[in-house]
Motif scaffolding. Sequence first.
Motif: not given
Length: 145
Positions: A36-42, A47-48, A69-72
């Motif tokens: 988890v980092g800035g580009p990954q969260v963006l 994607v969501n 875990v952040r991908v729906s």
Amino acid sequence: MSGAVALTPTKAADRQSSEMKNGRPHVLHVFATFKVGGPQVLLANVVNHLGADFRHTFIATDGQFDFRVRVSENVDAKYLPLAADRRGLFGRIASYRRVLQDLQPDLLTTCNWGSIEWAMAHRLGPVCPHLHFEHGFGPGKSLAK
């Protein structure tokens, strides 16, 4: 001059796209890591937002997929672990070319220097449009000392 980006046709333009075959465009995302980092969260947010209208395959060159875990759960997402190719730069590029040819994505996205070998592999014989992003710092990096 408008802000629109023109995409150059590729040799793959002659083939029937996977969008036509499967009903939804397939996007291949390559990062050095999916910690988890800035580009990954963006990316997870984008994607969501796209939801079920697209299919996504994620490759992390270090095999780390913590951000998943952040991908729906509503997103059609596959996580492709790849064994490290130990044949050096040219061996890795050849290996990445084979993956690109096998997957035949409708769009390739690469992010930051850690995925530049994928960008190089694609440049040798494009299979689809490609977007490369340089985005800030990765997990654990900071300007503050």
